[in-house]
Every structure is written in C-alpha cells, then in structure tokens.
Design a protein around this motif. Structure first.
Motif, short mmCIF file in Angstrom:
data_model
loop_
_atom_site.label_atom_id
_atom_site.label_comp_id
_atom_site.label_asym_id
_atom_site.label_seq_id
_atom_site.Cartn_x
_atom_site.Cartn_y
_atom_site.Cartn_z
N VAL A 156 0.84 -1.21 0.00
CA VAL A 156 0.00 0.00 0.00
C VAL A 156 0.87 1.25 0.00
O VAL A 156 0.57 2.23 -0.70
CB VAL A 156 -0.95 -0.01 1.22
CG1 VAL A 156 -1.64 1.33 1.38
CG2 VAL A 156 -1.98 -1.11 1.07
N GLY A 157 1.95 1.24 0.78
CA GLY A 157 2.85 2.39 0.81
C GLY A 157 3.45 2.69 -0.55
O GLY A 157 3.48 3.85 -0.99
N ALA A 158 3.91 1.65 -1.24
CA ALA A 158 4.45 1.85 -2.59
C ALA A 158 3.36 2.36 -3.54
O ALA A 158 3.61 3.23 -4.39
CB ALA A 158 5.04 0.54 -3.11
N GLY A 159 2.14 1.84 -3.38
CA GLY A 159 1.04 2.31 -4.23
C GLY A 159 0.69 3.76 -3.97
O GLY A 159 0.39 4.52 -4.91
N LEU A 160 0.72 4.18 -2.71
CA LEU A 160 0.45 5.59 -2.40
C LEU A 160 1.48 6.50 -3.05
O LEU A 160 1.15 7.57 -3.59
CB LEU A 160 0.45 5.79 -0.88
CG LEU A 160 -0.75 5.26 -0.11
CD1 LEU A 160 -0.51 5.34 1.39
CD2 LEU A 160 -2.01 6.05 -0.47
N ALA A 161 2.75 6.09 -3.00
CA ALA A 161 3.81 6.90 -3.60
C ALA A 161 3.63 6.99 -5.12
O ALA A 161 3.81 8.06 -5.72
CB ALA A 161 5.17 6.32 -3.26
N LYS A 162 3.28 5.87 -5.74
CA LYS A 162 3.05 5.87 -7.19
C LYS A 162 1.85 6.75 -7.55
O LYS A 162 1.92 7.54 -8.51
CB LYS A 162 2.80 4.42 -7.66
CG LYS A 162 2.38 4.29 -9.12
CD LYS A 162 3.49 4.72 -10.07
CE LYS A 162 3.10 4.43 -11.52
NZ LYS A 162 4.13 4.89 -12.47
N TRP A 163 0.78 6.63 -6.77
CA TRP A 163 -0.40 7.45 -7.04
C TRP A 163 -0.08 8.93 -6.90
O TRP A 163 -0.50 9.76 -7.74
CB TRP A 163 -1.52 7.08 -6.08
CG TRP A 163 -2.71 7.99 -6.18
CD1 TRP A 163 -3.73 7.93 -7.08
CD2 TRP A 163 -2.98 9.12 -5.36
NE1 TRP A 163 -4.62 8.95 -6.89
CE2 TRP A 163 -4.19 9.71 -5.83
CE3 TRP A 163 -2.33 9.72 -4.28
CZ2 TRP A 163 -4.75 10.84 -5.24
CZ3 TRP A 163 -2.88 10.85 -3.70
CH2 TRP A 163 -4.08 11.39 -4.18
N ARG A 164 0.67 9.27 -5.88
CA ARG A 164 1.03 10.67 -5.67
C ARG A 164 1.91 11.18 -6.82
O ARG A 164 1.74 12.31 -7.29
CB ARG A 164 1.78 10.80 -4.34
CG ARG A 164 2.34 12.18 -4.04
CD ARG A 164 1.29 13.18 -3.74
NE ARG A 164 1.90 14.44 -3.31
CZ ARG A 164 1.26 15.59 -3.20
NH1 ARG A 164 -0.03 15.65 -3.48
NH2 ARG A 164 1.87 16.68 -2.81
N SER B 73 1.69 15.05 -11.71
CA SER B 73 2.38 15.17 -13.00
C SER B 73 2.03 16.48 -13.68
O SER B 73 0.86 16.87 -13.77
CB SER B 73 2.01 13.99 -13.90
OG SER B 73 2.61 14.11 -15.16
N ALA B 74 3.05 17.18 -14.14
CA ALA B 74 2.86 18.47 -14.80
C ALA B 74 4.01 18.68 -15.78
O ALA B 74 5.08 18.06 -15.64
CB ALA B 74 2.82 19.61 -13.77
N PRO B 75 3.83 19.55 -16.78
CA PRO B 75 4.91 19.78 -17.76
C PRO B 75 6.18 20.30 -17.10
O PRO B 75 6.14 21.09 -16.16
CB PRO B 75 4.30 20.82 -18.71
CG PRO B 75 2.83 20.69 -18.54
CD PRO B 75 2.61 20.30 -17.11
N LEU C 290 1.83 10.50 5.73
CA LEU C 290 2.33 9.65 4.66
C LEU C 290 1.27 9.35 3.62
O LEU C 290 1.57 9.22 2.43
CB LEU C 290 2.88 8.34 5.23
CG LEU C 290 4.16 8.45 6.05
CD1 LEU C 290 4.53 7.10 6.65
CD2 LEU C 290 5.31 8.99 5.20
N ALA C 291 0.02 9.24 4.03
CA ALA C 291 -1.05 8.99 3.07
C ALA C 291 -1.28 10.20 2.17
O ALA C 291 -1.56 10.06 0.98
CB ALA C 291 -2.34 8.63 3.81
N LEU C 292 -1.17 11.40 2.73
CA LEU C 292 -1.41 12.62 1.95
C LEU C 292 -0.19 13.04 1.15
O LEU C 292 -0.31 13.49 0.00
CB LEU C 292 -1.82 13.76 2.89
CG LEU C 292 -3.14 13.58 3.63
CD1 LEU C 292 -3.38 14.73 4.59
CD2 LEU C 292 -4.30 13.45 2.65
N GLN C 293 1.01 12.89 1.73
CA GLN C 293 2.24 13.32 1.06
C GLN C 293 3.32 12.26 1.25
O GLN C 293 4.21 12.41 2.09
CB GLN C 293 2.72 14.66 1.61
CG GLN C 293 1.80 15.83 1.30
CD GLN C 293 2.33 17.13 1.87
OE1 GLN C 293 2.69 17.22 3.04
NE2 GLN C 293 2.40 18.16 1.04
N PRO C 294 3.27 11.18 0.50
CA PRO C 294 4.29 10.13 0.67
C PRO C 294 5.71 10.62 0.46
O PRO C 294 6.65 10.10 1.08
CB PRO C 294 3.90 9.09 -0.39
CG PRO C 294 2.47 9.37 -0.71
CD PRO C 294 2.29 10.84 -0.53
#
Length: 704
Positions: free
Chosen positions: A76-84, A89-91, A354-358
C-alpha cells in the motif's frame, strides 16, 4: 521454537498500531529507491498480491496475521507513492529559455543567495503552446527590487532566464528534480530586468486568500517590529521567512535553534496548550460553568479550532501538518476521555501525513520532526514509572525542560548530520536558554497580540515578543560564536539512515527483551557511516567545475563560479571551507583554461571554452575529457561534453578493487523516473581498465 515465536508475536498485539506507519514508510522508501519507474501493470499485480495476503491474514493463526498485514501495508505504501507521483504530474521545461515570462504570484521567499524569489502559476512563455508550459515556475529577482513591491495574486511580467530543475550536485546527492516534481515546479531561473505589474491582485480560491492574509500580517508585524526580531516574529506567526537575513539563519543553525523558526510541534503545542489552559481555567472561575459544563472538553475544542487556524495561516508545510495532526489526535483523545500523549497518537499522525504526502518521507523535515516526537513520547512514557510527582514542582519543571531538550537533540542529531553534515556541540545549552522563554513569553505574547489586534493594541503583545526574541537571537549568536560550536561530518551512504531508523524504531516499538536487537541495527548503521567514502573526483553537470579529493581535502578547479555546487561538495566531504581556499589546494594543475587531475594514474582533463577545446591535440594524453562545450569528436578517450553531461548529470569517479576507473553518473543513481525523463534513459557506469587495448573507435561507440 514455534511456540516461542508465537508467544513473542502475540506479545506485540497491544502495540501494532505503531508499526503501521513503519510498514507504509518501507513501501514508500522502496518505491523512491527503484532504479526505474514501475508501470501500471506492476501495481495491478501488487494489488492482487495485497488482496491475497489480506485474505491469508484472516485464515492463518492470530499470531502470524500481523506479518501478512505488514506486507499488505508495504505494498500500500508503494502504491500511495506511485499514485502521488502520477497525480502531481505536470509539464517540465526541456530546454533553456530566455524571453518574456508572465505569471501570477503564489509564493514569495528568498533564495540561498538572499535574492527575492517569486513562484508563479498561470504561466505564459513566448512561442510555447500552453500544454508545454510548466504549471509553476520560480524566478529569483536580482537588482534593487524589494519583496514589499510584490503582492500575492499579482499578475507580473518580466524578461528572464528559465531552465529545467537541476539534478543532484553529485551522484546520490539531494535530488532537486524530484523535489520540484512534487511541487509541480517545472522551471527555475532568474531575472535582472524590472518586474512589471500587469494587473491588480487576483485572489480567487481560499489558498491564495490565506496566502495574502499571511503576507499582510507578516508585513504588519515587520512594520511594528523593525529588524531581525520582526522578521523572526513574522516567521513564527505566519511562516514567512523571507525577511530573515542569512547571518541570522546561520547563527540559528549553528546553535541548533533553527527549529524555532519552523512552525512545528513546539509552536503548535505551545499555542494549543496555552489556549487549552486559558479556556479551561478561565471557565473554572465561573462556578456555574465549572460545576455543570465539561470545561476540559470545551477547552480541547477551542484549542483544536485555534490550531486549525494556525495551520492555515502558516502555509501548511510538512512539519506544521504533522504538528497539527499530532495535536488534533491528542485533543480528540481528550474528547474521548483517552490518554492524549501516546505512541499511538504519533503513529496516527504519521499515517495521515504519509497517506497525503508520501514524498515527505525522504525529507529532513518529516524525519527530524517524527524522530523528536517519537523519542520524547517514548522517554516520558518510560519516566511515568518513576514517582516524579514527589519532587517539587520547580524541580520537575527544570527536569522536563532539560530532558526534553536533550532527548529531542539526540533524536534529531543523526538526521541533521546526514542531511546538513553538521553537528551543533552546544545546542543543548542554547535550547535550555531559549525554549523555556519561547513557552512562557513569546507564544503567549503572540496570542495576546492577536487578541488585541481588533482594538489596535497589538503592539503591547509585540513588545513582549520583541523582548523574548531579542534574547533568543542573542543566545544564538553567542553560542554560534563559541570556539568549536559547530562540528562537521561527511555524508553517509544511502543505506545508513534506513538501517539506523529501523534499528531505533525496533528498540522503541518492539515489546519484550528482543527490543534490544534494535541496537544491532544502530551499530551496523554507525559502522556503515564510518566506512562511507567520498568520490575521488567529482564533475559538475555543466562541465565547468571538477573537485579532486586529496590529503588536504577536496581541491577545486577554480576559485569562483558554480559556488552552489562547490559548497555542496565541500559540505558533503565534512570540511566546508571557502571555495577560494579549496581552489588553492594541491592536486590539480591549471594551465589557462585547461585543468588536469590525476586519480591514481588516470588522467582527467577539464577544458573550459571553445578556444581551449579547439587547440587541444586529441585528448592530450588524458583518459577522460570534460568540457563545458559541445565537442564534435571523435577523440581517443572518454569524452563528457556539455551535451552528454546534460543527459548524465554530475559525475563521480573512483577506483575499483582492480584499479579500474569507474565513472558513475547522477542519472544512473537516480534511475529512470518521471522527474528526470527529459534526460533520456540512464546508462550503466563506465569502467576503464588498464588491461584493455582501447581504440578511439571503441571508446566513441561506448560513449554513444
């Protein structure tokens, strides 16, 4: 043996909540340490595995269920980081830009060189389609323009230089590209031309309104309290440090008092504690209210509301969010008639952050903040066993200050040393002389100033704040000026902090005598740190500076220019000196714009400018050629010209066990991640061997 293991695992069931953020952190740390960005399919497989593990946790014996759930939390921790990573993502600018820049002011601060710095959104760049323009850019303003000239929400126009966010100053160093990615900062640069206001402040949205309110309060405080104390007060009340001078900041860091600037646990705890006490004891003075109302819970609600307002006013950095979350958990525990100060509350705060800002896990703010809080709660929980209430109140007060300052200092020292390469030897003295005054005078005076502000009498509170802050600044400068006040240490290798952290957490969280196994992790981390070595030779990512490690320290190729990179190298070596001093050290030979360095017989040549490069005869006998220009080639050596350095980033050169020269790039260490994808795919380290016959064609092919 199986029965002993089961008993040991069952003994942990009362303290399993504390391990939840640890498991999340392991997953997040694992994600950020990957050498390549995992695709969506990998995480879909991870979700299936996590689901299977969760089902198995319900089927196995109770003692083993937490082990399966720990693996679930890691995934779950790795998934949170990937989702964040994907959600922000921005130019990102992919080239160097010079021209008109138009944008709206969303942040104002100062750069390390003390120049005013503006963060802009709604950016427009000349001859660029909107889908390629970065969402945010940060521009340092050079010249006579003052911060007071800019207002939040102003639409500004300037002519300036912009570049993509820079990579690490050395392989394995602080990755500003990753930091900028999560700030959605697509370009950084500077301007030397006047900044023009195109339109009146546009303050749509509550974030910009809060920012504007912060800056108004900050300017009002600085107007009422001129000088460094006013800048200090503004930082404490609003989180705005833009008026703080570099000399004052250095004194606070050297005396280990820089934490007083950050709106963190100390400030949030003092403020909410003061409000809680005032409301509770104020209501207790009213007999009818004290008898029939739950004054303790009313005070907790009032403190919670004030803490939330303080969080919004401060700008909401990680330390402040952690502090408010911790305080909120404690106050909610008061409302539920539970014990407020526990490791469970710390764990819940860590889970929320950590959930909001991994990405906060990798920063010094998160690490030092939670290290201090966890250590303080653990130590004071242990001290409850002793009957300290029998001591006089004044003795208990002094002991609390001494113990809390000492414990917090020891807990944060290794993280401060790892990130900032320095240790304050007299930090405990400075904190003992300053922190109590912050609690009994400065923060109450700030609350008094806010309460009197509607009546135009807030200068009364600011006057008391000024007295306290003058003393704190006097202590900071006095302690920083003492002989041996600051020690320096070289940067550790990447595994040191994770091993040290896990060892200390095991020592605190594990139940039973097996907890002392955590000391083994601490010992391993210390040994790894002592055995950490620094690269023999470093090369800047623009090819203008090299640094060779010698008996006197690192010798630099030039006394001025690339000062930021030079400072980082010297700090990481544990021997920060002026660049001019490092340039006078032996080991590097200078012949005009051609600089020569030797790494155990391997010759490295660094050439600056087109003219010097054109006059060079092949490689002049060098094994490696570094240039800040684009080289047409081919040459009978390994060439890192400007074009190649932009793709590889900074370089580190070292000898292998077989005396081969190993060239490691910053891009290779950082891996192929979204924040550095503009550099292309990272190649493996280059190894030069004396046993090989290497023709110019072979070398050119390898480099290409």
């Amino acid at each position: 043996m199986r029965a002993a293991v089961q008993d040991m695992l069952l003994a942990q069931r009362g303290a399993l909540v504390g391990w939840m953020p640890v498991c999340l952190g392991v997953g997040i740390g694992g994600y950020f340490s990957m050498s390549a960005e995992p695709d969506l399919m990998v995480f879909m497989i991870g979700c299936v595995i996590a689901l299977v593990l969760f089902v198995l946790s319900r089927m196995v014996q109770v003692a083993y269920a937490p082990l399966f759930l720990a693996l679930v939390l890691i995934i779950v921790g790795a998934g949170l980081a990937k989702w964040r990573t994907e959600s922000v993502s921005a130019p990102v600018l992919t080239f160097r830009y010079y021209g008109p820049i138009v944008g709206r002011v969303v942040n104002i601060d100062r750069s390390a060189s003390d120049a005013p710095r503006l963060t802009l959104d709604h950016v427009t760049l000349s001859n660029m389609s909107p889908d390629r323009v970065p969402d945010r850019v940060r521009v340092s303003v050079h010249g006579d323009q003052m911060l007071a000239e800019y207002q939040p929400g102003d639409l500004l126009m300037m002519t300036g230089h912009l570049s993509p966010p820079a990579g690490p100053a050395e392989p394995g160093g602080f990755d500003f590209q990753r930091h900028a990615w999560f700030l959605q900062l697509g370009a950084v640069g500077y301007t030397r031309t006047p900044v023009l206001r195109l339109a009146a402040p546009e303050r749509e949205g509550w974030r910009l309104w809060v920012f504007a309110t912060r800056m108004r309060i900050s300017h009002a405080v600085q107007l009422a309290m001129p000088g460094e104390t006013g800048a200090f007060a503004a930082a404490i009340m609003t989180g705005d440090r833009s008026a703080m001078g570099q000399d004052t900041l250095e004194a606070l860091r050297a005396s280990n008092l820089a934490h007083l600037l950050a709106i963190s646990g100390l400030h949030m705890g003092l403020l909410t504690g003061f409000i809680f006490a005032v409301v509770r004891y104020g209501l207790a003075l009213v007999p009818g209210v004290a008898l029939y109302w739950q004054t303790k819970k009313i005070a907790a609600v009032c403190a919670l509301i004030v803490g939330a307002l303080y969080l919004a006013l401060s700008g909401g950095n990680v330390a402040t969010e952690r502090a408010f979350t911790m305080v909120a958990v404690m106050l909610v525990a008061v409302l539920l008639d539970r014990r407020a100060l526990t490791l469970r509350a710390v764990a819940i705060a860590a889970i929320i952050v950590l959930a909001l800002q991994p990405e906060a896990l990798t920063g010094p703010g998160f690490q030092m903040s939670f290290a201090a809080t966890t250590a303080l709660v653990a130590v004071f929980t242990y001290l409850r066993r002793f009957q300290m209430y029998r001591l006089p109140k004044w003795v208990r007060a002094i002991l609390s200050v001494v113990i809390s300052s000492g414990v917090a200092g020891l807990a944060t020292a290794p993280f401060a040393a790892a990130h900032f390469n320095q240790i304050s030897h007299f930090g405990l003295i400075a904190n003992l002389l300053s922190v109590p005054l912050m609690g009994v005078l400065v923060m109450p005076a700030a609350v008094l100033a806010v309460c009197l502000a509607p009546f135009g009498l807030w200068v009364v509170g600011l006057w008391f704040m000024d007295l306290g802050l003058r003393w704190i600044l006097f202590v900071a400068k006095s302690v920083a000026g003492m002989d041996g006040a600051l020690g320096h240490i070289h940067a550790p290798q990447g595994a040191v902090l994770p091993v040290l952290t896990l060892g200390l957490l095991w020592l605190i969280l594990w139940q039973g005598r097996s907890r002392f196994a955590g000391l083994a992790g601490v010992l391993i981390a210390v040994v790894l740190w002592q055995q950490s070595t620094r690269p023999a030779l470093l090369v800047a990512d623009n090819g203008t500076l090299i640094g060779l490690l010698g008996p006197e320290g690192r010798a630099l190729s030039k006394p001025t220019g690339s000062g930021f990179v030079a400072g980082i190298w010297l700090e990481n070596d544990g021997g920060p000196v002026a660049q001019e001093v490092a340039a006078m050290r032996t080991g590097i030979t200078r012949n005009g714009r051609i600089v020569t360095g030797q790494v155990a017989g391997w010759k490295v040549l660094q050439v600056s400018g087109k003219t010097a490069l054109a006059t060079l005869d092949d490689c002049d006998g060098a094994d490696v050629l570094i240039s800040n220009q684009t080289d047409a080639g081919p040459r009978p050596c390994v060439v890192f010209d400007l074009r190649r350095l932009r793709a590889t980033g900074a370089l580190a050169m070292d000898l292998s066990d077989a005396d081969n020269l190993v060239i490691t790039t910053a891009h290779h260490v950082a891996g192929n991640r979204p924040w550095n994808q503009r550099q292309g795919r990272a190649g493996p380290p280059i190894v030069l061997s004396r046993d090989e016959t290497r023709s110019s064609e072979v070398i050119v092919s390898e480099v290409q």
